[in-house]
Scaffold this motif. Sequence first.
Motif, PDB file in Angstrom:
ATOM      1  N   SER A 192      -0.643 -10.050  -4.000  1.00 48.83           N
ATOM      2  CA  SER A 192      -1.787 -10.955  -3.797  1.00 48.83           C
ATOM      3  C   SER A 192      -2.944 -10.489  -4.665  1.00 48.83           C
ATOM      4  O   SER A 192      -3.180  -9.286  -4.831  1.00 48.83           O
ATOM      5  CB  SER A 192      -2.204 -10.988  -2.318  1.00 48.83           C
ATOM      6  OG  SER A 192      -2.589  -9.702  -1.878  1.00 48.83           O
ATOM      7  N   HIS A 193      -3.685 -11.464  -5.211  1.00 51.17           N
ATOM      8  CA  HIS A 193      -4.808 -11.177  -6.101  1.00 51.17           C
ATOM      9  C   HIS A 193      -6.104 -11.652  -5.448  1.00 51.17           C
ATOM     10  O   HIS A 193      -6.145 -12.712  -4.820  1.00 51.17           O
ATOM     11  CB  HIS A 193      -4.622 -11.870  -7.451  1.00 51.17           C
ATOM     12  CG  HIS A 193      -3.349 -11.485  -8.164  1.00 51.17           C
ATOM     13  ND1 HIS A 193      -3.221 -10.303  -8.855  1.00 51.17           N
ATOM     14  CD2 HIS A 193      -2.154 -12.120  -8.264  1.00 51.17           C
ATOM     15  CE1 HIS A 193      -1.995 -10.235  -9.366  1.00 51.17           C
ATOM     16  NE2 HIS A 193      -1.329 -11.321  -9.023  1.00 51.17           N
ATOM     17  N   SER A 194      -7.141 -10.869  -5.613  1.00 49.30           N
ATOM     18  CA  SER A 194      -8.458 -11.227  -5.079  1.00 49.30           C
ATOM     19  C   SER A 194      -9.521 -10.562  -5.939  1.00 49.30           C
ATOM     20  O   SER A 194      -9.212  -9.869  -6.911  1.00 49.30           O
ATOM     21  CB  SER A 194      -8.587 -10.785  -3.612  1.00 49.30           C
ATOM     22  OG  SER A 194      -8.436  -9.384  -3.509  1.00 49.30           O
TER      23      SER A 194
ATOM     24  N   ALA B 221       5.326  -8.445  -1.678  1.00 50.83           N
ATOM     25  CA  ALA B 221       4.477  -9.603  -2.007  1.00 50.83           C
ATOM     26  C   ALA B 221       3.232  -9.115  -2.735  1.00 50.83           C
ATOM     27  O   ALA B 221       2.655  -8.082  -2.397  1.00 50.83           O
ATOM     28  CB  ALA B 221       4.094 -10.357  -0.732  1.00 50.83           C
TER      29      ALA B 221
ATOM     30  N   THR C 291      -5.638  -6.229  -6.991  1.00 48.35           N
ATOM     31  CA  THR C 291      -4.253  -6.587  -6.669  1.00 48.35           C
ATOM     32  C   THR C 291      -3.771  -5.747  -5.493  1.00 48.35           C
ATOM     33  O   THR C 291      -3.965  -4.528  -5.469  1.00 48.35           O
ATOM     34  CB  THR C 291      -3.328  -6.343  -7.873  1.00 48.35           C
ATOM     35  OG1 THR C 291      -3.826  -7.091  -8.998  1.00 48.35           O
ATOM     36  CG2 THR C 291      -1.921  -6.799  -7.570  1.00 48.35           C
ATOM     37  N   THR C 292      -3.186  -6.412  -4.509  1.00 47.21           N
ATOM     38  CA  THR C 292      -2.668  -5.741  -3.320  1.00 47.21           C
ATOM     39  C   THR C 292      -1.183  -6.024  -3.183  1.00 47.21           C
ATOM     40  O   THR C 292      -0.730  -7.145  -3.411  1.00 47.21           O
ATOM     41  CB  THR C 292      -3.397  -6.234  -2.052  1.00 47.21           C
ATOM     42  OG1 THR C 292      -4.802  -6.033  -2.205  1.00 47.21           O
ATOM     43  CG2 THR C 292      -2.933  -5.470  -0.823  1.00 47.21           C
ATOM     44  N   TYR C 293      -0.421  -4.989  -2.828  1.00 46.82           N
ATOM     45  CA  TYR C 293       1.029  -5.110  -2.679  1.00 46.82           C
ATOM     46  C   TYR C 293       1.392  -4.928  -1.196  1.00 46.82           C
ATOM     47  O   TYR C 293       1.049  -3.927  -0.586  1.00 46.82           O
ATOM     48  CB  TYR C 293       1.738  -4.067  -3.537  1.00 46.82           C
ATOM     49  CG  TYR C 293       1.413  -4.191  -5.010  1.00 46.82           C
ATOM     50  CD1 TYR C 293       2.112  -5.067  -5.828  1.00 46.82           C
ATOM     51  CD2 TYR C 293       0.377  -3.442  -5.572  1.00 46.82           C
ATOM     52  CE1 TYR C 293       1.797  -5.199  -7.173  1.00 46.82           C
ATOM     53  CE2 TYR C 293       0.055  -3.570  -6.909  1.00 46.82           C
ATOM     54  CZ  TYR C 293       0.763  -4.446  -7.707  1.00 46.82           C
ATOM     55  OH  TYR C 293       0.449  -4.579  -9.030  1.00 46.82           O
ATOM     56  N   GLN C 294       2.078  -5.925  -0.651  1.00 41.70           N
ATOM     57  CA  GLN C 294       2.432  -5.923   0.765  1.00 41.70           C
ATOM     58  C   GLN C 294       3.951  -5.920   0.933  1.00 41.70           C
ATOM     59  O   GLN C 294       4.625  -6.849   0.498  1.00 41.70           O
ATOM     60  CB  GLN C 294       1.846  -7.164   1.437  1.00 41.70           C
ATOM     61  CG  GLN C 294       2.094  -7.252   2.928  1.00 41.70           C
ATOM     62  CD  GLN C 294       1.252  -6.250   3.694  1.00 41.70           C
ATOM     63  OE1 GLN C 294       0.067  -6.142   3.490  1.00 41.70           O
ATOM     64  NE2 GLN C 294       1.886  -5.513   4.588  1.00 41.70           N
TER      65      GLN C 294
ATOM     66  N   GLY D 101      -2.031  -3.615   3.131  1.00 38.63           N
ATOM     67  CA  GLY D 101      -1.470  -3.660   1.787  1.00 38.63           C
ATOM     68  C   GLY D 101      -1.658  -2.333   1.060  1.00 38.63           C
ATOM     69  O   GLY D 101      -2.413  -1.465   1.483  1.00 38.63           O
TER      70      GLY D 101
ATOM     71  N   LYS E  77       7.398  -6.647   2.553  1.00 38.84           N
ATOM     72  CA  LYS E  77       7.880  -7.684   3.467  1.00 38.84           C
ATOM     73  C   LYS E  77       9.339  -7.394   3.831  1.00 38.84           C
ATOM     74  O   LYS E  77      10.127  -6.994   2.984  1.00 38.84           O
ATOM     75  CB  LYS E  77       7.797  -9.072   2.811  1.00 38.84           C
ATOM     76  CG  LYS E  77       6.378  -9.499   2.415  1.00 38.84           C
ATOM     77  CD  LYS E  77       5.565  -9.878   3.624  1.00 38.84           C
ATOM     78  CE  LYS E  77       4.208 -10.444   3.209  1.00 38.84           C
ATOM     79  NZ  LYS E  77       3.389 -10.808   4.392  1.00 38.84           N
TER      80      LYS E  77
END
Length: 196
Positions: free
Chosen positions: A66-68, A64, A77-80, A105, A82
């Motif tokens: 996610s941007h912050s 997944a 950008t963080t990659y998690q 992440g 799943k």
Amino acid sequence: MNKQKSKNPELPAGCLRIFTIVWAGGFILGGLLFSVIGFMQLDEAIESRSWLSTDGRVLSKSVAVSHSRDSDNRNKTTYQPKVEYEFTVEDRTYHGHRLRISAWGYQKRSAASAALEKLTSNDQCVVFYAPDNPDRSSLTAGFTWGDLLMPFLGTVCCLCGLVGGWFMTAEDRRARKWSKQKSNLSIGTSSHEVDH
């Protein structure tokens, strides 16, 4: 005649006190929340060293994104990783989704993918589960130093709130004491001028 506004207007009485309560309270409450969650996860990670293990089947896995924005207003950008898996204990099927008990992440997609592939082989995986409650499961057992990050951040936030609040309260008291002394001096000077 137009009156010029003071370049350094004094804050209304109690304004600094309210700001101190809100600022310090926010840090302390946030720190307590981080600490409670972090220590609960740390406790479970330590407990997981005695969990049982069994073979499981991977149902799905993905990364997944996610941007912050960070404190400098730059995109982050963080990659998690799943995963969803199932396993059987005493003829009953359970489902899980935790790669680790406390998951963080990754800054690179390749690192997140590598962590995912390391714990899953094709559609197979090894699942660790609590003997008294198989619903509590993970693909890793035990803890690492990274599991201390959330409790550490929570403790730092609490300390920032307490120390910052103490300094601001002390400054507020000093300012009010100085203002009172200045006011008394001004009244005394005015009375002396009237007597003459």
